[in-house]
Design a protein around this motif. Structure first.
Motif, short mmCIF file in Angstrom:
data_model
loop_
_atom_site.label_atom_id
_atom_site.label_comp_id
_atom_site.label_asym_id
_atom_site.label_seq_id
_atom_site.Cartn_x
_atom_site.Cartn_y
_atom_site.Cartn_z
N GLY A 282 5.76 17.56 -16.73
CA GLY A 282 5.68 17.76 -18.52
C GLY A 282 6.08 16.24 -18.77
O GLY A 282 6.43 16.38 -20.28
N ARG A 283 6.79 15.48 -18.12
CA ARG A 283 7.67 14.23 -18.03
C ARG A 283 6.86 12.88 -18.03
O ARG A 283 6.45 12.46 -17.34
CB ARG A 283 8.90 13.94 -16.88
N LYS A 284 6.03 13.54 -19.10
CA LYS A 284 4.68 12.47 -19.99
C LYS A 284 5.07 10.68 -19.77
O LYS A 284 4.74 9.46 -19.24
CB LYS A 284 4.34 12.88 -20.87
N GLU A 285 6.78 10.22 -19.70
CA GLU A 285 6.78 9.02 -21.06
C GLU A 285 7.47 8.13 -19.46
O GLU A 285 6.77 7.51 -19.49
CB GLU A 285 8.17 9.48 -22.06
N GLU A 286 7.88 9.54 -18.62
CA GLU A 286 8.20 8.59 -17.29
C GLU A 286 7.30 8.22 -16.61
O GLU A 286 7.12 7.09 -16.28
CB GLU A 286 9.29 9.70 -16.73
N ALA B 8 1.11 -1.06 0.18
CA ALA B 8 0.12 -0.08 0.24
C ALA B 8 1.15 1.31 0.05
O ALA B 8 1.06 1.92 -0.40
CB ALA B 8 -0.95 0.10 0.86
N ILE B 9 1.57 1.03 0.98
CA ILE B 9 2.71 2.22 0.79
C ILE B 9 3.74 3.32 -0.86
O ILE B 9 3.91 3.60 -1.34
CB ILE B 9 4.01 2.22 2.04
N TYR B 10 3.97 1.44 -0.94
CA TYR B 10 4.35 1.72 -2.44
C TYR B 10 3.94 2.49 -3.68
O TYR B 10 3.55 2.48 -4.68
CB TYR B 10 4.58 0.13 -2.66
N LEU B 11 2.40 1.87 -3.46
CA LEU B 11 1.16 1.81 -4.50
C LEU B 11 1.07 3.70 -4.27
O LEU B 11 1.34 4.65 -5.81
CB LEU B 11 0.33 1.03 -4.40
N ARG B 12 1.47 3.87 -3.39
CA ARG B 12 0.96 5.28 -2.46
C ARG B 12 1.70 6.44 -3.55
O ARG B 12 2.29 7.72 -3.51
CB ARG B 12 1.17 5.21 -1.23
N GLU B 13 3.60 5.38 -3.13
CA GLU B 13 4.47 6.27 -3.28
C GLU B 13 4.65 6.09 -4.94
O GLU B 13 4.61 7.61 -5.77
CB GLU B 13 5.47 5.77 -3.34
N LEU B 14 4.39 5.53 -5.91
CA LEU B 14 3.77 5.39 -6.92
C LEU B 14 2.80 6.14 -7.35
O LEU B 14 3.51 7.51 -8.58
CB LEU B 14 3.79 4.06 -7.31
N ALA B 15 1.70 6.12 -7.00
CA ALA B 15 1.07 7.58 -7.60
C ALA B 15 1.79 9.03 -7.23
O ALA B 15 1.29 10.02 -7.86
CB ALA B 15 -0.23 7.13 -6.75
N SER B 16 2.60 9.34 -5.97
CA SER B 16 3.22 10.52 -5.93
C SER B 16 3.78 10.81 -6.98
O SER B 16 3.85 11.91 -7.45
CB SER B 16 3.39 10.23 -4.28
N LEU B 17 4.44 10.11 -6.95
CA LEU B 17 5.88 10.07 -8.22
C LEU B 17 5.34 10.36 -9.60
O LEU B 17 5.43 11.31 -10.37
CB LEU B 17 7.00 8.96 -8.34
N GLN C 106 5.67 5.31 -17.45
CA GLN C 106 6.75 4.35 -17.04
C GLN C 106 6.37 3.69 -15.60
O GLN C 106 5.68 2.13 -15.28
CB GLN C 106 8.13 3.95 -17.05
N VAL C 107 5.40 4.95 -15.14
CA VAL C 107 5.05 4.73 -13.23
C VAL C 107 3.77 4.04 -13.53
O VAL C 107 3.82 3.19 -12.58
CB VAL C 107 5.76 5.83 -12.36
N ASN C 108 3.25 4.93 -13.96
CA ASN C 108 1.72 3.94 -14.41
C ASN C 108 1.17 2.29 -13.87
O ASN C 108 0.84 2.06 -13.97
CB ASN C 108 1.00 4.67 -15.39
#
Length: 194
Positions: A63-67, A46-55, A70-72
């Motif tokens: 404006g870094r849509k490509e990156e 759950a923490i990892y998913l929250r951090e991914l969403a934040s990133l 990848q996070v998504n």
């Protein structure tokens, strides 16, 4: 066999016949193991998913849509249960042993153009029978293609200069470069065969 146990169990019993029943004791032990794992790993996940969403939000804001994409994809893999032991489970691509003259007509490829390291264009390229193609990207259009050598294809769209792309031996991708423009593609759909 209880197939509601999820992808982990399916991987553990891969190769087992559908007709075989798992002993009840083994099923109970597997259930207990999954319960304990979910209890221990659940909060960390759950923490990892929250951090991914934040990133992802931070990358999109700059404006870094490509990156961010990848996070998504990483986030979706975890949410969809495709991650086991920190490895994303992906289906193996089909083996394609076709020469380009048989593979290309009717095939569809994901297509991306990079210019100076920035994604300049993306979409799909449809190789149509008879040497015609549809480059379905902004400023794309109808054009022509022809096989040049073993794994090379030359294509031309409108008034743009002809482009050369090199297909991989496994027929899963292609790439090409001219000046500062790089082209990449990967197989999206095989041609329909009668």
């Amino acid at each position: 066999m209880n197939w509601k146990l999820g992808p982990v169990l399916a991987l553990l019993v891969a190769g087992e016949s559908f007709a075989q029943e798992v002993p009840e004791e083994l099923e109970n032990l597997q259930r207990l193991f999954r319960s304990k794992m979910n209890k221990e790993v659940g909060p960390v996940k759950a923490i990892y998913l929250r951090e991914l969403a934040s990133l992802e939000r931070k990358l999109l804001a700059t404006g870094r849509k490509e990156e961010a994409s990848q996070v998504n994809a990483e986030k979706q893999a975890w949410q969809d249960g495709k991650v086991i032991d920190m490895k994303i489970i992906r289906p193996k691509p089909p083996k394609i042993n076709l020469p380009l003259k048989e593979l290309l007509p009717g095939s569809v490829w994901e297509y991306r153009i990079d210019s100076n390291g920035v994604v300049a264009n993306r979409g799909h390229i449809f190789f149509l029978p008879g040497g015609k193609l549809n480059l379905a990207v902004p400023n794309g259009g109808l054009g022509t293609w022809k096989i040049d050598k073993d794994n090379k294809v030359i294509f031309k769209v409108g008034s743009y200069p002809a482009a050369v792309i090199q297909f991989s031996d496994d027929r899963q991708s292609f790439s090409g470069q001219a000046d500062l423009i790089k082209r990449f593609g990967k197989l999206f759909a095989l041609p329909i065969r009668k």
